[in-house]
Motif scaffolding. Structure first.
Motif, mmCIF file in Angstrom:
data_model
loop_
_atom_site.group_PDB
_atom_site.id
_atom_site.type_symbol
_atom_site.label_atom_id
_atom_site.label_comp_id
_atom_site.label_asym_id
_atom_site.label_seq_id
_atom_site.Cartn_x
_atom_site.Cartn_y
_atom_site.Cartn_z
ATOM 1 N N PHE A 1 0.886 -1.306 -0.246
ATOM 2 C CA PHE A 1 0.211 0.213 -0.224
ATOM 3 C C PHE A 1 0.676 1.055 -0.095
ATOM 4 C CE2 PHE A 1 -4.449 -2.465 0.420
ATOM 5 C CZ PHE A 1 -4.688 -1.571 0.086
ATOM 6 N N ASP A 2 2.394 0.750 0.258
ATOM 7 C CA ASP A 2 2.924 2.491 0.044
ATOM 8 C C ASP A 2 3.220 2.839 -1.393
ATOM 9 O OD1 ASP A 2 3.285 2.058 2.876
ATOM 10 O OD2 ASP A 2 5.702 0.682 2.585
ATOM 11 N N VAL A 3 2.733 2.041 -2.102
ATOM 12 C CA VAL A 3 2.687 2.262 -3.758
ATOM 13 C C VAL A 3 1.805 2.181 -4.522
ATOM 14 C CG1 VAL A 3 4.882 2.027 -3.932
ATOM 15 C CG2 VAL A 3 3.585 -0.104 -4.545
ATOM 16 N N VAL A 4 0.383 2.474 -3.506
ATOM 17 C CA VAL A 4 -1.031 2.263 -4.206
ATOM 18 C C VAL A 4 -1.434 3.731 -3.974
ATOM 19 C CG1 VAL A 4 -3.443 1.684 -3.147
ATOM 20 C CG2 VAL A 4 -1.177 0.151 -3.720
ATOM 21 N N GLU A 5 -2.702 4.384 -5.691
ATOM 22 C CA GLU A 5 -2.938 5.431 -5.640
ATOM 23 C C GLU A 5 -4.737 5.259 -5.334
ATOM 24 O OE1 GLU A 5 -4.230 8.117 -9.206
ATOM 25 O OE2 GLU A 5 -1.644 8.524 -9.058
ATOM 26 N N GLU A 6 -5.167 3.462 -6.786
ATOM 27 C CA GLU A 6 -6.186 3.809 -5.712
ATOM 28 C C GLU A 6 -6.591 2.130 -6.116
ATOM 29 O OE1 GLU A 6 -8.230 5.967 -8.233
ATOM 30 O OE2 GLU A 6 -8.697 4.577 -10.391
ATOM 31 N N VAL A 7 -7.558 2.101 -5.868
ATOM 32 C CA VAL A 7 -7.875 0.275 -5.910
ATOM 33 C C VAL A 7 -9.341 -0.326 -6.304
ATOM 34 C CG1 VAL A 7 -8.093 -1.746 -4.640
ATOM 35 C CG2 VAL A 7 -6.160 -0.759 -4.253
ATOM 36 N N GLN A 8 -9.673 -0.539 -7.544
ATOM 37 C CA GLN A 8 -11.008 -1.346 -8.163
ATOM 38 C C GLN A 8 -11.133 -2.815 -7.456
ATOM 39 O OE1 GLN A 8 -11.804 -2.208 -11.759
ATOM 40 N NE2 GLN A 8 -12.399 -0.396 -12.355
ATOM 41 N N PHE A 9 -12.225 -2.735 -6.442
ATOM 42 C CA PHE A 9 -12.496 -4.236 -6.120
ATOM 43 C C PHE A 9 -13.917 -4.176 -6.695
ATOM 44 C CE2 PHE A 9 -12.690 -1.093 -3.053
ATOM 45 C CZ PHE A 9 -14.064 -1.563 -2.444
ATOM 46 N N MET A 10 -14.343 -5.345 -6.667
ATOM 47 C CA MET A 10 -15.747 -5.922 -6.974
ATOM 48 C C MET A 10 -15.994 -6.851 -5.287
ATOM 49 S SD MET A 10 -17.067 -8.333 -9.148
ATOM 50 C CE MET A 10 -17.201 -7.304 -11.054
ATOM 51 N N THR A 11 -16.896 -6.108 -4.450
ATOM 52 C CA THR A 11 -17.460 -7.058 -3.451
ATOM 53 C C THR A 11 -18.612 -8.058 -3.554
ATOM 54 O OG1 THR A 11 -20.050 -5.716 -3.597
ATOM 55 C CG2 THR A 11 -18.333 -4.761 -2.218
ATOM 56 N N LEU A 12 -18.677 -9.283 -2.248
ATOM 57 C CA LEU A 12 -19.067 -10.201 -2.764
ATOM 58 C C LEU A 12 -20.496 -10.494 -3.904
ATOM 59 C CD1 LEU A 12 -17.848 -12.449 0.470
ATOM 60 C CD2 LEU A 12 -16.533 -12.289 -2.099
#
Length: 772
Positions: free
Chosen positions: A613-624
């Motif tokens: 997470f030191d190199v993360v700008e944003e995350v795309q994810f999908m919920t269950l």
């Protein structure tokens, strides 16, 4: 007419040498169509996807500029005769290859054995090194996302050159890599000397460099007067290696000579693959001037080469293309040494009457090491029968000590094999004909009660799993849906049972559909990455396992501002390589972590002082429940080895940011240092990574070491002698062994220090509170 403007018809297009050539021609811009009397459905799908038109019947289209035919095609074939009557140009596969590659600098991979695997390894290593190259391999990779051919504007092309029909004479390589030389293709070469002269002539036509075995007197004699740059391979040679570790499913090689000082992890069992890897890595290093650490770790292998189809307490089943005495002997030797505790059964299909006639004594000798042999009829490959070249003639050469039976059909073989159910056995299906179909049929028929890698439970008996069958009709054709899939070989520890439902979605829509369908049925879902940091129970997972393994999920795209869009299925090693190529600094700590981006985000993976997470700008994810979301870094609650928002979701991709920029060369040097440090401090045997979380102000590995628990063992699970916080699989470990060992370690540590170690590794479908 320019090559790219031609319409080329390929007769026997589904052959293992013809399919890559068809794909290469199509990528060049040619219009390619073809027919095959015995087309494998998966090969047909691959060709269609590549843009090759498949003709339904044995009819030659009217508008064709050229016909290319497989060596296995009979001259009496109706399409062949039609083409001759029309006066169309007719080229053998090798002739077409030579014409296509004439403008290129060819790196020719030649030899009697192992050239397909070696060519595949060379291609894989160069691609991992970021070296642009075209290639033509003589068979299919054992991975759907890696084509057997690629056209490139690069001057260099890696090509497996076949000697079987004499078309080897048409090639003038820039570089030749020769692996070995044994008399074969006796229908074309009447004597060993004729074959040797072909290779000698090839060496003299090689323009720049020759790579050859250091200790093969025959090849050294044939190349003695060749006045070009030469490099020797093997003991005492310019490039050499030693086996550092061997295990079921992997080899660890220590490289020496002109190689950089490093080790290489190879996902293969048979020791002769060490020789293939040596040759491939030597040429890769020579061409690129660099060797990416463990560039063959995820080499997928070649179809029908040492392919393990099945593994249980009673049965281990392999298929292999071995059809020459040397290949058969090598495969039997591997099975004897690696599976010494099992009865060795071989099912052998001789290939071609001409080979059987000339080499029957050698074939008989190579089969002597089996406990029991089932001999099939000769696979003709378009040849007419020859007196003295039948399976009966081969059987006449067997010694009295060899126990064998002649079988003429699978229906007769199956019950004979099933009689052996009570005794742990390894079965080798050997041959270059259609024996692979026999092998797959046998594995399919093995009784479920005997399979720890299959399932015998049904989570939703009320609907008879009809929902799963219905899904097949609505998902993308490239989405893979299966049941009863073994998970052990999809994890780094290589233990555990099967998943009842298993899916590899081809895109976001299918992933959402799968999750919504599972939610509607209250079906448990587990997201599997590369299988590190994970224990799979021996009884498997009674739910849906989803793996983002389709190429769609492994995309890495550069963005403005020293950023990358990375798919959730991309390997961390792949991210390091791409960042290095682009000159992006800040990703080096990921080198050597055996995971994917999605899994690393869920666990906030870290090493060497850095965290994902030191190199993360944003995350795309999908919920269950199948809803796609995107959140910036600051919206995530991230802690030691956890990200709360992703505990019940799957990361489908992320934007990653570089900290700085630097020349690729300096980043490569840092990656090598990180890799060497990791290798020196971690075991090379199968493991999940660190087992326990570090307690406050201490290290779990140090505590275990100070208490003298290294080497503690339960079954085939053992505390590593290299790092106390690693449990390794010595071969044949079960999840139960590992869990019991974890219990023992925790109990001893708490008793002697008062510290209660908490597992870091995940347990699929269960919590540690339920187990410990």
């Amino acid at each position: 007419m320019m090559m790219a403007e031609q319409k080329i018809f390929m007769l026997g297009v589904g052959g293992m040498g013809m399919t890559p050539l068809a794909i290469y021609l199509r990528q060049m811009g040619c219009t390619v169509c073809g027919f095959d009397d015995n087309l494998n459905s998966s090969v047909g799908a691959l060709l269609r996807k590549a843009g090759v038109e498949m003709i339904d019947g044995p009819v030659l289209p009217q508008k064709v500029d050229k016909v290319v035919y497989s060596p296995a095609i009979s001259l009496r074939h109706p399409i062949f005769k039609d083409a001759c009557q029309r006066g169309l140009p007719m080229l053998r596969r090798g002739e077409m290859m030579a014409e296509v590659l004439a403008p290129k600098k060819v790196v020719a991979v030649v030899g009697s054995h192992g050239k397909t695997t070696t060519a595949g390894m060379l291609v894989h290593s160069l691609l991992r090194n970021g070296f642009p190259v075209g290639y033509l391999v003589g068979a299919l990779f054992d991975a759907d996302d890696l084509l057997p051919a690629r056209y490139s504007e690069s001057d260099l092309v890696i090509a497996e050159i076949d000697e079987s029909d004499g078309t080897i004479d048409l090639f003038n390589p820039e570089i030749t890599l020769v692996l070995n030389l044994d008399w074969d293709h006796t229908d074309y070469y009447a004597s060993p000397r004729q074959l040797e002269e072909k290779f000698k002539a090839l060496f003299h036509r090689t323009r720049k460099t020759l790579f050859l075995p250091a200790n093969c007197q025959k090849l050294n004699r044939l190349s003695a007067d060749v006045d070009i740059e030469k490099f020797s391979l093997g003991t005492g040679g310019d490039y050499h290696f030693r086996f550092m570790e061997t295990g079921r499913g992997y080899l660890r090689l220590g490289l020496g000579g002109r190689f950089p000082e490093q080790t290489e992890l190879l996902s293969a069992e048979a020791p002769f693959n060490g020789e293939n890897a040596l040759a491939a890595l030597a040429v890769s290093h020579y061409l690129s001037g660099f060797l990416c650490p463990d560039s063959l770790e995820d080499f997928p292998g070649i179809r029908r080469r040492q392919k393990k189809l099945y593994d249980s307490e009673t049965w281990v089943v392999f298929e292999d293309y071995a059809h020459h005495p040397q290949e058969i002997e090598a495969m039997i030797s591997f099975a004897r040494e690696t599976y010494a505790d099992r009865k060795l059964i071989v099912v052998f299909q001789p290939h071609r009457f001409s080979r059987t006639l000339q080499l029957k004594m050698e074939l008989a000798h190579s089969l002597e090491g089996t406990d029991e042999l089932f001999l099939l009829e000769v696979y003709a490959a378009s040849e007419a029968p020859l007196e003295g070249g039948s399976s009966d003639d081969l059987a006449q050469c067997f010694s009295e000590n060899l126990s064998f039976r002649k079988v003429s059909s699978y229906s007769r073989l199956s019950p004979l094999l099933m009689e052996k159910t009570g005794e742990p056995s390894i079965v080798l299906f050997l041959g270059a004909g259609d024996i692979d179909q026999w092998a797959h049929t046998f594995v399919h028929e093995l009784p479920p009660a005997d399979q720890r890698n299959r399932v015998d439970f049904t989570p939703n008996p009320g609907d008879n799993n009809s929902w799963w069958k219905n899904l097949r009709s609505v998902v993308d054709p490239e989405t893979s849906l299966s049941t009863g899939v073994p998970l052990a070989d999809k994890t780094t520890l290589r233990v555990g049972g099967p998943a009842f439902f298993y899916a590899e979605p081809a895109g976001v829509d299918d992933l959402s559909l799968l999750l919504k369908s599972a939610a509607d049925r209250s079906l448990p879902v587990y997201f599997l990455g590369r299988g590190s940091n994970l224990l799979v129970p021996d009884d498997g997972f009674e739910g849906l396992v989803i793996r983002l393994n389709h190429p769609f999920w492994r995309t890495i795209e550069p963005l403005e501002g020293s950023r990358l869009w990375v798919g959730g299925g991309a390997r961390l090693k792949q991210i390091c390589g791409e960042a290095c190529r682009l000159g992006f600094v800040g990703f080096e700590f990921l080198e050597g972590i055996p995971g994917s981006l999605g899994g690393s985000l869920r666990m906030n993976a870290g090493a060497m002082g850095g965290w994902i997470f030191d190199v993360v700008e944003e995350v795309q994810f999908m919920t269950l429940d199948g809803v796609l979301k995107t959140l910036p870094r600051e919206k995530f609650q991230v802690g030691y080895r956890e990200c709360r928002e992703l505990c019940r979701a799957v990361a489908v991709g992320a934007v990653l940011c570089a900290r700085d920029s630097a020349p690729s060369g300096s980043i490569k040097a840092t990656l090598e240092k990180v890799s060497q440090k990791r290798k020196g401090s971690q075991p090379r045997e199968p493991s999940v990574g660190c087992i326990f979380k570090n307690p406050q102000d201490s290290y779990a590995g140090r505590i275990i070491d100070e208490l003298g628990l290294k080497g503690l063992r339960v079954g085939e699970a053992e505390v590593s002698q290299v790092h106390g916080n690693f449990i390794i699989n010595r071969g044949g470990a079960t999840c139960g062994d590992v869990v019991n060992l974890i219990r023992s370690i925790r109990r001893e540590v708490q008793k002697r220090t008062g510290i209660e170690l908490q597992p870091e590794v995940l347990l699929m479908g269960k919590t540690w509170e339920q187990v410990l």
